[in-house]
Motif scaffolding. Structure first.
Motif, PDB file in Angstrom:
ATOM      1  N   GLY A 166     -23.736  21.318  51.645  1.00 20.84           N
ATOM      2  CA  GLY A 166     -24.003  23.081  51.469  1.00 20.84           C
ATOM      3  C   GLY A 166     -22.796  23.973  51.367  1.00 20.84           C
ATOM      4  O   GLY A 166     -23.108  25.225  51.399  1.00 20.84           O
ATOM      5  N   SER A 167     -21.627  23.821  52.113  1.00 22.14           N
ATOM      6  CA  SER A 167     -20.553  25.188  53.230  1.00 22.14           C
ATOM      7  C   SER A 167     -19.629  23.803  52.342  1.00 22.14           C
ATOM      8  O   SER A 167     -19.542  22.572  53.065  1.00 22.14           O
ATOM      9  CB  SER A 167     -21.085  25.187  54.874  1.00 22.14           C
ATOM     10  N   PRO A 168     -19.000  25.570  52.436  1.00 24.34           N
ATOM     11  CA  PRO A 168     -16.887  24.346  51.909  1.00 24.34           C
ATOM     12  C   PRO A 168     -16.620  23.810  53.073  1.00 24.34           C
ATOM     13  O   PRO A 168     -17.410  24.270  54.564  1.00 24.34           O
ATOM     14  CB  PRO A 168     -16.209  25.629  51.346  1.00 24.34           C
ATOM     15  N   ARG A 169     -15.849  23.190  52.986  1.00 25.82           N
ATOM     16  CA  ARG A 169     -14.948  22.205  53.960  1.00 25.82           C
ATOM     17  C   ARG A 169     -14.111  23.538  54.649  1.00 25.82           C
ATOM     18  O   ARG A 169     -12.671  23.620  54.529  1.00 25.82           O
ATOM     19  CB  ARG A 169     -14.281  21.390  54.374  1.00 25.82           C
ATOM     20  N   ARG A 170     -14.266  23.492  56.182  1.00 26.22           N
ATOM     21  CA  ARG A 170     -13.823  24.661  56.925  1.00 26.22           C
ATOM     22  C   ARG A 170     -13.157  24.989  58.003  1.00 26.22           C
ATOM     23  O   ARG A 170     -14.101  24.082  58.831  1.00 26.22           O
ATOM     24  CB  ARG A 170     -13.659  26.683  56.208  1.00 26.22           C
ATOM     25  N   HIS A 171     -12.550  25.549  58.674  1.00 19.92           N
ATOM     26  CA  HIS A 171     -12.780  25.829  60.468  1.00 19.92           C
ATOM     27  C   HIS A 171     -12.308  26.718  61.172  1.00 19.92           C
ATOM     28  O   HIS A 171     -12.970  27.603  59.887  1.00 19.92           O
ATOM     29  CB  HIS A 171     -11.091  25.193  60.934  1.00 19.92           C
ATOM     30  N   ASP A 172     -13.751  26.889  61.695  1.00 19.53           N
ATOM     31  CA  ASP A 172     -13.961  28.281  62.727  1.00 19.53           C
ATOM     32  C   ASP A 172     -12.556  29.067  62.877  1.00 19.53           C
ATOM     33  O   ASP A 172     -12.427  30.323  63.372  1.00 19.53           O
ATOM     34  CB  ASP A 172     -15.069  27.793  63.710  1.00 19.53           C
ATOM     35  N   ALA A 173     -12.017  28.420  63.644  1.00 29.45           N
ATOM     36  CA  ALA A 173     -10.737  29.074  64.646  1.00 29.45           C
ATOM     37  C   ALA A 173      -9.677  29.616  63.434  1.00 29.45           C
ATOM     38  O   ALA A 173      -9.198  28.968  62.595  1.00 29.45           O
ATOM     39  CB  ALA A 173     -10.295  27.758  65.089  1.00 29.45           C
ATOM     40  N   PRO A 174      -9.474  30.711  62.925  1.00 27.43           N
ATOM     41  CA  PRO A 174      -8.732  31.893  62.033  1.00 27.43           C
ATOM     42  C   PRO A 174      -7.636  31.213  62.626  1.00 27.43           C
ATOM     43  O   PRO A 174      -6.931  31.222  63.551  1.00 27.43           O
ATOM     44  CB  PRO A 174      -8.805  33.027  62.428  1.00 27.43           C
ATOM     45  N   LEU A 175      -6.936  30.991  61.539  1.00 24.27           N
ATOM     46  CA  LEU A 175      -4.700  30.662  61.683  1.00 24.27           C
ATOM     47  C   LEU A 175      -4.778  32.628  62.059  1.00 24.27           C
ATOM     48  O   LEU A 175      -4.967  33.646  61.614  1.00 24.27           O
ATOM     49  CB  LEU A 175      -4.301  30.782  60.591  1.00 24.27           C
ATOM     50  N   THR A 176      -3.175  32.683  63.511  1.00 28.03           N
ATOM     51  CA  THR A 176      -2.897  34.266  63.544  1.00 28.03           C
ATOM     52  C   THR A 176      -1.655  34.279  62.500  1.00 28.03           C
ATOM     53  O   THR A 176      -1.744  33.917  61.372  1.00 28.03           O
ATOM     54  CB  THR A 176      -1.793  33.816  64.607  1.00 28.03           C
TER      55      THR A 176
END
Length: 694
Positions: A166-176
């Motif tokens: 139910g949620s997109p495949r993504r990473h919690d850690a943002p990129l700088t």
């Protein structure tokens, strides 16, 4: 477990100059310097050391050869890990090296690593790492030409991943900003597709792949990987981006991929996605069913329970495969749990697991759900209701009385819901192993369900193996099962099916034993097939068929193999059960007579001794499984069996004490209740004065 991560020794990604040592040579040179002070390293592996079990066996042989104490700590890697080296000896990915004994001793023995590498200690339950020291700029970015540094950078960006239904495949850690710019720079101009996969995945995991990048990558992907689109490692990330940017060719790509595109459609809900997923779901595609629930809910705005009820009705009306409803319940449970977690972001994973258990208990008696979904819920809640009761006062937003009432309703309805049902036979076999203990005794309804599955022509090899083993071990298999499988054995059951990590044997082994026990004419044809030299997979397990219609000649042939030192894949277990049948005695008494006997490997005998504790359901797993509650119970039974010698009982006691219930209780499967864990500790404390076998 130790992890060695290697890279090219130049640090540039370019060819190694002539005469320069490879990673493999560097590591071997360093490896040969290790050892001493209670620590040993095994030589680099050959193909004969394929698994961790093989490594521990090699360690035992090394200790015996060098007269080392059995308490010596050790490290090694096996052949599966060795594939991390390329043909020239360069390390192309992490090389896992396992260890045994005392973690601190292994850490001290490995030291800092060879020159140019560094050892990383990830704790007693984790892995050591040996990685090359690479340089980074002020922003923590590698030189693009340094393949090792690039790999390390991408590995760091790969964690942690969020991929909840139910949620997109993504990473919690943002990129700088610097990291994102560096990744985009790698995708400018002409791009070599296989090398770009890591950059594409890292960007789209943060929904940062641009429309222009997506449009340039798509034709290259479809041309270079035509007919095998999913072989490109970044295919799922690019498909996510196509749908997110509403690219005009997204749907042609979805059609080419088929049900493998389900997760991407689930992350980009639309009426069109709903129609596609519905078609795939009605054919029983597991990924499609999960995504169908997500998209239907998003498009129609209904709550997940009511949505699941609608979808269950459609699956039933269209005669979807039986496993579809179980998969739908799994998707429903995950969705309800994710909603709960979203509303309570401070709750941890353990709390979410507890809520999922309560959800299964509640939904099993939810009259708004169709019966098939309630049955699926009842199956899921079977080993969880005791946990729900123990934690009744701890659920946020639910009173203890409400939780206990839900548990009461479940237990009152369970037997009626589960009569004549059983687990999904086509999923991960580890889940079947987790519930194997439920079949230690069979009810008439269990017997009928198992027989129906064996007779069902749609039951696959894994399902036949599981069901036929249970029927045969309990003495419930007969002419009907043989007749049902005879038309299928040559075409289907002669396929390779690895069973060294399961509690059951290859189904053709069991069927051959059954045919011999019944004196059926088909036994001759089966034995003739086993006697042929090909296919090669059957050679290690042919002798297991000797358990059918046993005689002294078969016993002698098995024994000759056992003392030869050949790799045991159930041979000693077979001999013990065979000997017990011939002698009319309990297999435990047969096994204990082998303690200390020359030619019998102790670690195999110990596993067999515990595995045959209940001859009506022997455990065929290749090793004592320290995570299995069933193995703990068998070890305790051996430790307390008054028929056995002190030496045999000490083996059971030692195995029980080494069980994860006493070291890593959160890893036991199925999970132990607080009461079960307390009982296990009380049991061990009551026997604290007894000495376990070395």
């Amino acid at each position: 477990m130790v992890v060695l991560v290697g890279l090219d020794t130049t640090g540039t990604g370019k060819s190694r100059p002539a005469g320069q040592r490879s990673d493999l040579s560097n590591i071997k040179k360093w490896w040969r310097t290790l050892g001493g002070d209670g620590f040993a390293v095994l030589p680099p592996p050959t193909r004969s050391r394929y698994t961790q079990s093989d490594g521990h066996e090699d360690a035992a042989e090394l200790f015996a050869t060098r007269s080392l104490p059995t308490s010596t700590s050790f490290a090694y890697w096996h052949w599966q890990s060795h594939s991390a080296f390329d043909r020239s000896g360069g390390l192309k990915r992490e090389l896992y090296v396992h260890w045994g004994g005392d973690h601190a001793t292994v850490a001290a023995g490995l030291g800092d690593g060879p020159n140019g590498y560094r050892v990383i200690d990830n704790g007693p339950q984790g892995a050591f790492g040996l990685d090359k020291v690479t340089e980074k700029d002020g922003d923590g970015l590698p030189d693009p030409e340094d393949t090792a540094g690039v790999r390390q950078f991408l590995d760091r960006l790969r964690s942690p991943l969020v991929n909840r239904p139910g949620s997109p495949r993504r990473h919690d850690a943002p990129l700088t900003a610097a990291e994102e710019s560096w990744l985009h720079d790698r995708l400018r101009g002409p791009v070599e597709l296989s090398g770009a996969a890591g950059f594409v995945t890292a960007l789209e995991a943060r929904q940062a792949l641009t429309p222009e990048e997506t449009s340039r990558l798509l034709p290259s992907w479809r041309a270079e990987y035509a007919g095998r689109l999913t072989e490109w490692p970044a295919w799922a990330a690019l498909l996510d981006a196509l749908l997110r940017h509403d690219h005009e060719e997204a749907w042609d790509t979805v059609a080419s991929l088929g049900p493998q595109a389900s997760d991407a459609l689930g992350a980009a809900p639309s009426p069109r996605a709903l129609d596609v997923l519905r078609g795939w779901s009605l054919t029983g595609q597991p990924n499609a069913i999960r995504a169908w629930l997500t998209v239907h809910r998003a498009v129609h705005g209904t709550d997940p329970v009511r949505t699941a009820g609608v979808l269950a009705a459609e699956l039933t009306a269209h005669d979807a495969p039986e496993a579809s409803l179980s998969r739908l319940f799994g998707a429903l449970s995950a969705t309800v749990t994710n909603d709960w977690r979203a509303a309570r972001p401070t709750e941890d994973h353990t709390a979410a697991q507890a809520f999922a258990a309560l959800t299964a208990v509640r939904l099993a008696t939810d009259e708004d759900l169709p019966r098939p979904l309630r049955v699926a819920a009842a199956l899921r809640a079977y080993d969880q209701v005791a946990h729900v009761r123990e934690q009744a006062a701890l659920y946020p937003g639910v009173t203890e009385t409400e939780v206990l009432s839900a548990a009461d309703r479940y237990e009152a309805a369970r037997d009626g819901l589960l009569a004549g049902t059983g687990p999904e036979l086509t999923g991960y076999e580890g889940r079947l192993g987790d519930i194997y203990h439920r079949y230690r005794t069979l009810t008439p309804a269990d017997v009928q369900w198992l027989r129906d599955r064996v007779a069902d022509p749609t039951t696959g090899v894994q399902g036949i193996a599981f069901c036929l083993e249970l029927l045969h071990a309990h003495g419930e298999a007969g002419e009907a099962e043989l007749a049902a499988l005879l038309p299928r054995w040559k075409k289907e059951l002669t396929k390779q099916y690895r069973t060294t990590y399961t509690e059951w044997r290859h189904p053709l082994v069991t069927l051959t034993c059954l045919a011999q026990d019944l004196g059926h004419p088909a036994a001759e044809a089966m034995l003739a097939w086993w006697a042929k030299p090909k296919p090669l997979w059957k050679t290690p397990v042919r002798l297991l068929t000797h358990l059918g219609a046993p005689d002294e000649e078969k016993a002698a042939e098995l024994w000759e193999f056992i003392v030869s030192g050949g790799h045991d894949t159930g041979h000693l277990m077979t001999w013990v059960l065979l000997r017990a049948r011939l002698d009319g005695t309990h297999p435990l008494l047969v096994a204990e007579r082998l303690i200390g006997q020359r030619g019998v490997r102790a670690y195999v005998l110990h596993r067999v001794l515990i595995g045959v504790a209940d001859p009506a359901q022997p455990l065929w797993h290749y090793d004592i499984d320290p995570r299995s509650h069933s193995w703990l119970l068998r070890a305790q039974e051996v430790a307390d069996d008054p028929r056995l010698t002190d030496a045999a009982r000490a083996i059971g006691l030692k195995a029980a004490r080494r069980h994860y219930a006493f070291r890593y209780p959160d890893q036991v499967s199925p999970p132990l209740t607080d009461g079960q864990l307390a009982a296990a500790h009380a049991w061990a404390e009551a026997r604290a004065d007894r000495t376990a076998a070395d």
